[in-house]
Each structure stands twice: as structure tokens, then as C-alpha cells.
Scaffold this motif. Sequence first.
Motif, PDB file in Angstrom:
ATOM      1  N   VAL A   1     -20.404  -5.210  46.552  1.00  0.00           N
ATOM      2  CA  VAL A   1     -20.131  -3.874  46.014  1.00  0.00           C
ATOM      3  C   VAL A   1     -20.340  -3.897  44.510  1.00  0.00           C
ATOM      4  N   SER A   2     -20.178  -2.757  43.871  1.00  0.00           N
ATOM      5  CA  SER A   2     -20.330  -2.692  42.416  1.00  0.00           C
ATOM      6  C   SER A   2     -19.034  -3.111  41.717  1.00  0.00           C
ATOM      7  N   ARG A   3     -19.179  -3.477  40.455  1.00  0.00           N
ATOM      8  CA  ARG A   3     -18.005  -3.814  39.644  1.00  0.00           C
ATOM      9  C   ARG A   3     -17.083  -2.607  39.548  1.00  0.00           C
ATOM     10  N   LYS A   4     -17.671  -1.424  39.471  1.00  0.00           N
ATOM     11  CA  LYS A   4     -16.878  -0.202  39.374  1.00  0.00           C
ATOM     12  C   LYS A   4     -16.010  -0.010  40.628  1.00  0.00           C
ATOM     13  N   THR A   5     -16.533  -0.365  41.788  1.00  0.00           N
ATOM     14  CA  THR A   5     -15.737  -0.265  43.015  1.00  0.00           C
ATOM     15  C   THR A   5     -14.511  -1.166  42.938  1.00  0.00           C
ATOM     16  N   ILE A   6     -14.698  -2.397  42.477  1.00  0.00           N
ATOM     17  CA  ILE A   6     -13.555  -3.308  42.327  1.00  0.00           C
ATOM     18  C   ILE A   6     -12.548  -2.716  41.348  1.00  0.00           C
ATOM     19  N   ASN A   7     -13.045  -2.156  40.245  1.00  0.00           N
ATOM     20  CA  ASN A   7     -12.171  -1.539  39.253  1.00  0.00           C
ATOM     21  C   ASN A   7     -11.369  -0.388  39.841  1.00  0.00           C
ATOM     22  N   THR A   8     -12.017   0.475  40.616  1.00  0.00           N
ATOM     23  CA  THR A   8     -11.300   1.626  41.170  1.00  0.00           C
ATOM     24  C   THR A   8     -10.290   1.202  42.236  1.00  0.00           C
ATOM     25  N   ILE A   9     -10.561   0.112  42.938  1.00  0.00           N
ATOM     26  CA  ILE A   9      -9.570  -0.407  43.895  1.00  0.00           C
ATOM     27  C   ILE A   9      -8.369  -0.954  43.130  1.00  0.00           C
ATOM     28  N   GLU A  10      -8.625  -1.743  42.095  1.00  0.00           N
ATOM     29  CA  GLU A  10      -7.534  -2.311  41.294  1.00  0.00           C
ATOM     30  C   GLU A  10      -6.644  -1.230  40.694  1.00  0.00           C
ATOM     31  N   ASN A  11      -7.229  -0.101  40.334  1.00  0.00           N
ATOM     32  CA  ASN A  11      -6.470   0.984  39.715  1.00  0.00           C
ATOM     33  C   ASN A  11      -5.968   2.018  40.720  1.00  0.00           C
ATOM     34  N   SER A  12      -6.062   1.683  42.012  1.00  0.00           N
ATOM     35  CA  SER A  12      -5.575   2.538  43.102  1.00  0.00           C
ATOM     36  C   SER A  12      -6.206   3.930  43.108  1.00  0.00           C
ATOM     37  N   VAL A  13      -7.448   4.016  42.626  1.00  0.00           N
ATOM     38  CA  VAL A  13      -8.189   5.267  42.671  1.00  0.00           C
ATOM     39  C   VAL A  13      -8.915   5.373  44.010  1.00  0.00           C
ATOM     40  N   PHE A  14      -9.322   4.222  44.546  1.00  0.00           N
ATOM     41  CA  PHE A  14     -10.115   4.149  45.768  1.00  0.00           C
ATOM     42  C   PHE A  14      -9.431   3.205  46.750  1.00  0.00           C
ATOM     43  N   VAL A  15      -9.371   3.618  48.008  1.00  0.00           N
ATOM     44  CA  VAL A  15      -8.827   2.765  49.074  1.00  0.00           C
ATOM     45  C   VAL A  15     -10.018   2.151  49.803  1.00  0.00           C
ATOM     46  N   PRO A  16     -10.095   0.818  49.835  1.00  0.00           N
ATOM     47  CA  PRO A  16     -11.256   0.187  50.456  1.00  0.00           C
ATOM     48  C   PRO A  16     -11.256   0.351  51.978  1.00  0.00           C
ATOM     49  N   SER A  17     -12.447   0.282  52.545  1.00  0.00           N
ATOM     50  CA  SER A  17     -12.553   0.273  54.004  1.00  0.00           C
ATOM     51  C   SER A  17     -11.946  -1.027  54.529  1.00  0.00           C
ATOM     52  N   THR A  18     -11.717  -1.057  55.813  1.00  0.00           N
ATOM     53  CA  THR A  18     -11.185  -2.274  56.434  1.00  0.00           C
ATOM     54  C   THR A  18     -12.140  -3.436  56.212  1.00  0.00           C
ATOM     55  N   VAL A  19     -13.427  -3.186  56.379  1.00  0.00           N
ATOM     56  CA  VAL A  19     -14.420  -4.251  56.201  1.00  0.00           C
ATOM     57  C   VAL A  19     -14.389  -4.778  54.766  1.00  0.00           C
ATOM     58  N   LEU A  20     -14.351  -3.878  53.791  1.00  0.00           N
ATOM     59  CA  LEU A  20     -14.320  -4.319  52.397  1.00  0.00           C
ATOM     60  C   LEU A  20     -13.025  -5.061  52.082  1.00  0.00           C
ATOM     61  N   ALA A  21     -11.905  -4.591  52.592  1.00  0.00           N
ATOM     62  CA  ALA A  21     -10.636  -5.298  52.367  1.00  0.00           C
ATOM     63  C   ALA A  21     -10.704  -6.715  52.929  1.00  0.00           C
ATOM     64  N   LEU A  22     -11.311  -6.869  54.086  1.00  0.00           N
ATOM     65  CA  LEU A  22     -11.476  -8.199  54.689  1.00  0.00           C
ATOM     66  C   LEU A  22     -12.402  -9.077  53.848  1.00  0.00           C
ATOM     67  N   LYS A  23     -13.481  -8.502  53.324  1.00  0.00           N
ATOM     68  CA  LYS A  23     -14.402  -9.262  52.466  1.00  0.00           C
ATOM     69  C   LYS A  23     -13.712  -9.716  51.183  1.00  0.00           C
ATOM     70  N   ILE A  24     -12.922  -8.828  50.602  1.00  0.00           N
ATOM     71  CA  ILE A  24     -12.185  -9.177  49.381  1.00  0.00           C
ATOM     72  C   ILE A  24     -11.211 -10.308  49.666  1.00  0.00           C
TER      73      ILE A  24
END
Length: 79
Positions: free
Chosen positions: A30-53
Motif C-alpha cells: 500500500v502507499s505510505r499515506k495509507t499507513i499514515n491514515t490507519i495510524e491516525n484512525s482516519v481509515f479502517v483497513p480491510s481484513t486482508v490489509l490488517a492481516l498483512k500489517i
Amino acid sequence: MTTPGLTNTLKYHRTKAKLTQYMLAEATGVSRKTINTIENSVFVPSTVLALKIARALNLRVEDIFTLAEPEKTSEPDQN
């Protein structure tokens, strides 16, 4: 009562693993911005992305993401 939200400790675990947002983004596709928005609780990751993280950090999803406790509201007395 409100719907419980998702909380995360992603930034804590990422920095503990000595990874930058960019490095974690590269490891998860994913993009760095996606990681940033997850860290700041702006975006909730999909199940697949949460598993990858979680896999990239060698953790369980539950170590990173948890449901916030719902706020309790007082209900009117039924008397």
C-alpha cells in the motif's frame, strides 16, 4: 449507545520494529499515506490489509487492532 470504533497501536508497533511508514507500506503493498491514515484512525483497513500489517510486524491482528468500548448512555427509568 454508539457503535464501537476500531482503535489501533500501529504506530507504536511500527516504530518498535524500527520501520518507517514507507517500509511498512512497501511490505504490505500500500502507499505510505495509507499507513499514515490507519495510524491516525482516519481509515479502517480491510481484513486482508490488517492481516498483512500484522504479518509484516510479526504480530497478531488483535495485538494491533481492537474494538473500542462503546460509550454507555443512561437509559430512562422504566418506573
